[in-house]
Write a protein that holds these residues in place. Structure first.
Motif, mmCIF file in Angstrom:
data_model
loop_
_atom_site.group_PDB
_atom_site.id
_atom_site.type_symbol
_atom_site.label_atom_id
_atom_site.label_comp_id
_atom_site.label_asym_id
_atom_site.label_seq_id
_atom_site.Cartn_x
_atom_site.Cartn_y
_atom_site.Cartn_z
ATOM 1 N N ILE A 64 -11.889 -53.647 -22.782
ATOM 2 C CA ILE A 64 -12.351 -54.799 -23.362
ATOM 3 C C ILE A 64 -13.307 -54.890 -24.551
ATOM 4 O O ILE A 64 -13.373 -54.720 -25.587
ATOM 5 C CB ILE A 64 -12.935 -55.751 -22.415
ATOM 6 C CG1 ILE A 64 -12.104 -56.090 -21.479
ATOM 7 C CG2 ILE A 64 -14.052 -56.369 -22.739
ATOM 8 C CD1 ILE A 64 -11.032 -57.676 -22.344
ATOM 9 N N LEU A 68 -13.540 -55.117 -28.509
ATOM 10 C CA LEU A 68 -15.534 -55.424 -29.381
ATOM 11 C C LEU A 68 -15.329 -54.357 -30.478
ATOM 12 O O LEU A 68 -16.076 -55.338 -31.423
ATOM 13 C CB LEU A 68 -15.877 -55.601 -27.918
ATOM 14 C CG LEU A 68 -17.511 -55.803 -28.243
ATOM 15 C CD1 LEU A 68 -17.960 -56.276 -26.844
ATOM 16 C CD2 LEU A 68 -18.639 -55.150 -28.622
ATOM 17 N N PRO A 72 -13.859 -57.123 -33.610
ATOM 18 C CA PRO A 72 -14.709 -58.302 -33.348
ATOM 19 C C PRO A 72 -14.321 -59.732 -33.348
ATOM 20 O O PRO A 72 -14.507 -60.365 -32.432
ATOM 21 C CB PRO A 72 -15.832 -58.095 -33.715
ATOM 22 C CG PRO A 72 -15.765 -57.177 -35.023
ATOM 23 C CD PRO A 72 -14.853 -56.649 -34.685
ATOM 24 N N VAL A 73 -13.525 -60.210 -34.092
ATOM 25 C CA VAL A 73 -12.956 -61.701 -34.439
ATOM 26 C C VAL A 73 -12.267 -61.331 -33.276
ATOM 27 O O VAL A 73 -12.392 -62.829 -32.785
ATOM 28 C CB VAL A 73 -12.567 -61.652 -35.555
ATOM 29 C CG1 VAL A 73 -12.011 -63.395 -35.103
ATOM 30 C CG2 VAL A 73 -13.756 -61.867 -37.059
ATOM 31 N N HIS A 75 -11.407 -60.292 -30.061
ATOM 32 C CA HIS A 75 -12.333 -60.120 -28.891
ATOM 33 C C HIS A 75 -12.855 -61.862 -28.819
ATOM 34 O O HIS A 75 -12.639 -62.467 -27.494
ATOM 35 C CB HIS A 75 -13.844 -59.588 -29.321
ATOM 36 C CG HIS A 75 -14.609 -59.436 -27.746
ATOM 37 N ND1 HIS A 75 -15.799 -59.900 -27.742
ATOM 38 C CD2 HIS A 75 -14.898 -58.591 -27.090
ATOM 39 C CE1 HIS A 75 -16.322 -59.468 -26.961
ATOM 40 N NE2 HIS A 75 -15.595 -59.321 -26.126
ATOM 41 N N GLY A 76 -13.521 -62.541 -29.206
ATOM 42 C CA GLY A 76 -14.487 -63.303 -29.803
ATOM 43 C C GLY A 76 -12.510 -64.607 -28.720
ATOM 44 O O GLY A 76 -13.365 -65.629 -28.325
ATOM 45 N N LEU A 79 -11.277 -63.909 -25.916
ATOM 46 C CA LEU A 79 -11.895 -63.890 -24.179
ATOM 47 C C LEU A 79 -12.843 -66.006 -24.250
ATOM 48 O O LEU A 79 -12.511 -66.586 -23.227
ATOM 49 C CB LEU A 79 -13.426 -62.757 -24.301
ATOM 50 C CG LEU A 79 -13.034 -61.457 -23.932
ATOM 51 C CD1 LEU A 79 -14.013 -60.965 -24.040
ATOM 52 C CD2 LEU A 79 -12.117 -61.423 -22.982
ATOM 53 N N THR A 80 -12.876 -66.564 -25.152
ATOM 54 C CA THR A 80 -13.258 -67.745 -25.248
ATOM 55 C C THR A 80 -11.871 -68.625 -24.991
ATOM 56 O O THR A 80 -12.186 -69.603 -24.110
ATOM 57 C CB THR A 80 -13.398 -67.916 -26.953
ATOM 58 O OG1 THR A 80 -14.501 -67.095 -27.058
ATOM 59 C CG2 THR A 80 -14.030 -69.629 -26.893
ATOM 60 N N GLY B 79 -18.399 -61.932 -25.200
ATOM 61 C CA GLY B 79 -16.613 -62.874 -25.730
ATOM 62 C C GLY B 79 -16.669 -64.253 -24.955
ATOM 63 O O GLY B 79 -15.944 -64.672 -26.107
ATOM 64 N N THR B 80 -16.845 -64.194 -23.732
ATOM 65 C CA THR B 80 -16.490 -66.192 -23.413
ATOM 66 C C THR B 80 -17.758 -66.800 -24.414
ATOM 67 O O THR B 80 -17.209 -67.375 -24.677
ATOM 68 C CB THR B 80 -16.551 -65.523 -22.219
ATOM 69 O OG1 THR B 80 -17.507 -65.236 -21.286
ATOM 70 C CG2 THR B 80 -15.286 -64.498 -22.099
ATOM 71 N N PRO B 83 -18.956 -65.788 -29.490
ATOM 72 C CA PRO B 83 -18.550 -64.784 -29.939
ATOM 73 C C PRO B 83 -19.145 -64.758 -31.337
ATOM 74 O O PRO B 83 -18.566 -63.963 -31.765
ATOM 75 C CB PRO B 83 -17.005 -65.506 -29.634
ATOM 76 C CG PRO B 83 -17.867 -67.134 -29.154
ATOM 77 C CD PRO B 83 -18.987 -66.985 -28.603
ATOM 78 N N GLU B 87 -18.159 -61.082 -33.766
ATOM 79 C CA GLU B 87 -18.143 -61.434 -35.209
ATOM 80 C C GLU B 87 -19.374 -61.354 -36.100
ATOM 81 O O GLU B 87 -19.093 -60.244 -37.370
ATOM 82 C CB GLU B 87 -17.906 -63.403 -35.551
ATOM 83 C CG GLU B 87 -16.307 -63.066 -34.395
ATOM 84 C CD GLU B 87 -16.539 -64.885 -34.611
ATOM 85 O OE1 GLU B 87 -16.357 -65.655 -35.325
ATOM 86 O OE2 GLU B 87 -15.685 -65.080 -34.084
ATOM 87 N N HIS B 397 -17.154 -74.818 -26.041
ATOM 88 C CA HIS B 397 -17.485 -74.913 -24.467
ATOM 89 C C HIS B 397 -17.989 -76.266 -24.561
ATOM 90 O O HIS B 397 -18.676 -76.792 -24.754
ATOM 91 C CB HIS B 397 -17.423 -74.176 -23.862
ATOM 92 C CG HIS B 397 -16.934 -73.138 -23.710
ATOM 93 N ND1 HIS B 397 -15.294 -72.715 -23.866
ATOM 94 C CD2 HIS B 397 -16.898 -71.797 -23.513
ATOM 95 C CE1 HIS B 397 -15.235 -71.181 -23.911
ATOM 96 N NE2 HIS B 397 -16.346 -70.693 -24.258
#
Lengths: 330, 450
Positions: A64, A68, A72-73, A75-76, A79-80, B79-80, B83, B87, B397
């Motif tokens: 992970i 990251l 990075p993009v 990763h976001g 995980l989101t 990340g969760t 983010p 970025e 979220h």
């Protein structure tokens, strides 16, 4: 540089996640097997993974972490989208990680509770990881098919971990417990086989990008070794389970090694199917890569530390080689 | 009910990181203390040191495991839930976190196995090396994570390209202006926390007569460590504060609840800061003291919150966290000096002291949490000071999603914290072999007896 760095990082990330699956896979598998064993066997099973589990888990942090660092993009986004399964997995990992210690330190009357927590945490984490993998392969969509596919992999990955766990116990234990491990493997091998088979059929159906890559000539020919080796290893496991004398003497490693080979083939296949996307049909590795300067800076560290890490990982496994003994701080 | 998902995400992050820091705060110091016990045993052959090690290594293993699993959560949480941070600032945050994993996590996790379970499989020398590498790994991990945290507080060595942070100089990024102060302040905080834990648990055991000479040695180690480190910590904290005044004056203004820029500002001992009326209610003040502490001149100028309209942190929480930290720190100084005085030479402690030390067992936790609340809430509304605001990086979220997982975490952490303290009590209650220990014995006989 701008072309190669993201590819190198994708390789490192894949390697970290593969090592994670084959290392933490066995200790998660052993965790799921714990309820089937008697008290003394439980202790021995946990003793067999005690010195290793912590370092094993670090590989997912690295995987992970590379996601990251390098992407990075992505990763976001990843995980989101995987918010709930990730959270559930984390809670599972937390529960089992502390259960290792608390089952012997919280007092005898609580031991049963922490054994259950150890089992539950291992199972939850394995299911969640399978779900995450499934959702990832289907491009993080939430259509009915991709949910179904995620559910399918969520059931398959724990079976794979169970076989890795049995393979580990065959190497690290003796006597009655070892015989039991063979019996457990006999039960888990069919769901694992069925799961892998279904996943192989479903993957090209779910993703047209993947189907295109798999079924065009001459690619299909180059890819043939992957299913062939998988089938061969799977057959070897089944044969060995039916004729346990094949696992005698110095061949205890057979089942674990064959399962590792299957994991390796599966990850090669997956890497081929995905490349060059980091999010299938959404984002390529170059589109989501971090700046060249940051990637270079970290690569220096990776090149220096990764061999050292692999070396001392090997060193630790050497020190604790052979059959497990009761854990003692003394 | 309608909760703001942004606030919920912040509470969730705060919950996760507050729970996590409790364990490194003990294990970073305890790792070095255990190495000290092992070295003392190797040097003197006094069995008591070995018993001390054997008792505390169990607690170390548990604490370490709690830290590891709660730390994994942190690595996913960026990340969760945040983010945008990766970025926009991933070019700095990624490599620093990466170096932490590569140089520290694997080191400590791998050699922990040898340290805990390999004593009869490796030489004493190799075991000492492993114990050292574990302690070193935990400290190295703190180095990287505090470097990143400090960069978020006082960013240097970067430039912006289309709103994305790009690195100019890694030296300036890693050794950013607040890093040395924050690193040493935190390291000493960890050592103090573990010193009070070992002294407190030992005092508790002494009160119940569950152990002998080993416990006294441990207590004295903890007390002496604390007595030396507490004043140093106050000094380092003062330097840290001056650094903050230079780089983050809005944080200082909130810590002192100074609403308007003034010369000869008073230090407010007690007040209820009110953001609406921009005043301190029920204030008890020491005239000129804030100016004197911050500028070392009673008439020095202290910038007020009015200079940072709309971009300063919430005042009351920062103000009060700071006072809690100061109060606990002061108490730690007093108790450790009192204890050091009583334990000097071969003297034994009085009962009130033993009670005081046991009551102070987890005092480090309170000070560490309060200190982190000052620095982290004090950074608001920024996630990277002057560059990126927290509200601009949060994930989209629903409040039900974040609220649901938040409740899950709170329940899990509550249960785990209770279990951790329960396990400490359980381990501490057991009579140890060192009760029977009377004279110094040679090290080679020890292994057989154990």
């Amino acid at each position: 540089m701008e072309y190669w760095l993201p590819i190198i990082y994708m390789g490192i990330m894949g390697l970290a996640l593969l090592i994670y699956v084959i290392l933490d896979g066995y200790d998660l598998g052993v965790g799921m097997l714990v309820p089937l064993a008697n008290e003394a066997e439980k202790d021995m099973m946990i003793a067999s993974i005690g010195p290793f589990w912590d370092a094993n888990e670090t590989w997912i942090v690295l995987g992970i972490g590379v996601l990251l660092i390098a992407f990075p993009v992505a990763h976001g986004i990843i995980l989101t989208s995987l918010y709930l399964p990730v959270t559930i997995m984390l809670m599972g990992l937390i529960l089992r990680g502390v259960a290792f210690d608390l089952r012997v330190k919280a007092g005898d009357h609580r031991r049963g509770l922490w054994n259950k927590a150890f089992f539950a945490g291992s199972l939850i984490a394995s299911l969640a990881q399978g779900w995450m993998l499934g959702a990832y392969i289907t491009g993080l969509h939430s259509s009915a098919t991709s949910l179904l596919f995620s559910a399918l992999i969520a059931m398959t990955l724990p079976a794979l971990y169970l076989i890795l766990g049995c393979g580990w116990l065959l190497m690290k234990t003796d006597g009655e417990l070892r015989n039991k491990a063979i019996g457990w493997a006999r039960m888990a091998i069919w769901p694992m086989g069925l799961g892998l088979f279904m996943v192989s059929i479903a993957t090209p159906l779910v993703s047209s990008t993947i189907a295109e890559k798999w079924f065009t000539l001459p690619n299909a020919l180059y890819l043939m070794p992957i299913p062939m080796i998988c089938l061969f290893c799977y057959g070897l496991i089944v044969a060995a389970l039916n004729k346990p004398t094949m696992l005698d003497k110095n061949r205890s490693y057979l089942i674990y090694a064959c399962t590792v080979a299957i994991c390796l083939m599966a990850s090669l296949g997956l890497a081929y199917s995905l490349f060059p996307d980091i999010i299938i049909g959404g984002l390529t590795i170059w589109e989501s890569a971090a700046s060249v300067k940051s990637l270079q800076f970290t690569l220096v560290g990776v090149v220096i530390t990764l061999p050292v890490i692999l070396f001392y990982t090997y060193f630790v496994y050497r020190i604790f080689h052979g059959k497990a003994t009761a854990l003692s701080y003394e | 009910m309608d909760f703001d998902p942004f606030i919920l995400a912040r509470i969730q992050f705060a919950t996760n990181i507050s729970f996590h820091i409790l364990f490194p705060a003990i294990s970073i110091g305890l790792g070095w203390i255990l190495l000290f016990f092992r070295l003392r045993f190797t040097q003197t052959g006094d069995q008591a040191w070995e018993y001390a090690y054997q008792f505390w290594v169990k607690i170390f293993a548990l604490t370490f495991a709690m830290g590891v699993v709660s730390g994994i959560t942190m690595s996913f949480q960026f990340g969760t839930n945040w983010p945008g941070f990766m970025e926009k600032a991933g070019n700095v945050a990624g490599p620093l976190l990466g170096y932490e994993v590569l140089s520290a996590f694997f080191l400590e996790a791998s050699f922990l196995g040898i340290m805990l379970f390999g004593k009869d499989r490796v030489s004493n020398r190799m075991h000492l090396i492993s114990s050292f590498l574990v302690a070193f790994g935990t400290t190295l991990s703190a180095f990287w994570i505090l470097s990143l945290n400090s960069w978020m507080q006082t960013p240097t060595g970067y430039y912006l390209e289309n709103g994305v942070v790009m690195v100019d100089s890694w030296m300036e990024v890693i050794f950013n202006p607040s890093f040395p102060y924050r690193f040493f302040h935190m390291l000493i905080a960890c050592l103090l926390t573990s010193a009070f834990v070992i002294a407190g648990v030992s005092a508790w055991r002494a009160l119940r007569n569950v152990d002998g000479p080993a416990t006294w040695k441990v207590m004295k180690t903890g007390v002496m460590m604390a007595a030396v480190l507490a004043p140093i910590q106050i000094l380092v904290g003062d330097f840290h504060g001056l650094n903050t005044l230079e780089h983050q004056p809005a944080k200082i203004a909130a810590m002192e609840a100074v609403w308007e820029t003034e010369k000869g500002a008073a230090f407010t001992l007690f007040a209820l800061p009110d953001e609406e009326s921009k005043t301190n209610r029920y204030a008890i003040e020491v005239p000129y003291a804030a100016s004197f502490i911050l500028t070392h001149d009673p008439m020095g100028e202290v910038k007020g919150l009015n200079e940072f309209e709309g971009e300063h942190p919430p005042v009351a929480m920062v103000f009060w966290s700071f006072r809690v930290m100061l109060a606990v720190g002061g108490l730690m100084l007093l108790v450790s000096w009192w204890a050091a005085w009583q334990l000097r030479g071969k003297n034994t402690p009085t009962k009130p002291l033993l009670y005081a030390l046991s009551a102070m067992t987890f005092s480090g936790w309170i000070a560490v949490l309060a200190g982190w609340y000052v620095t982290e809430i004090g950074r608001q509304p920024w996630i990277v000071t002057g560059v990126l605001k927290v509200q601009d990086v949060v994930a989209d979220h629903s409040s039900a999603t974040v609220g649901g997982t938040l409740i899950g975490y709170i329940l899990l952490y509550g249960f785990l914290l209770a279990s951790y303290i329960g396990a400490l009590l359980n381990l501490s209650r057991k009579p140890a072999a060192s009760l029977k220990l009377t004279a110094v014995s040679a090290p080679q006989t020890v292994n057989k007896e154990v």
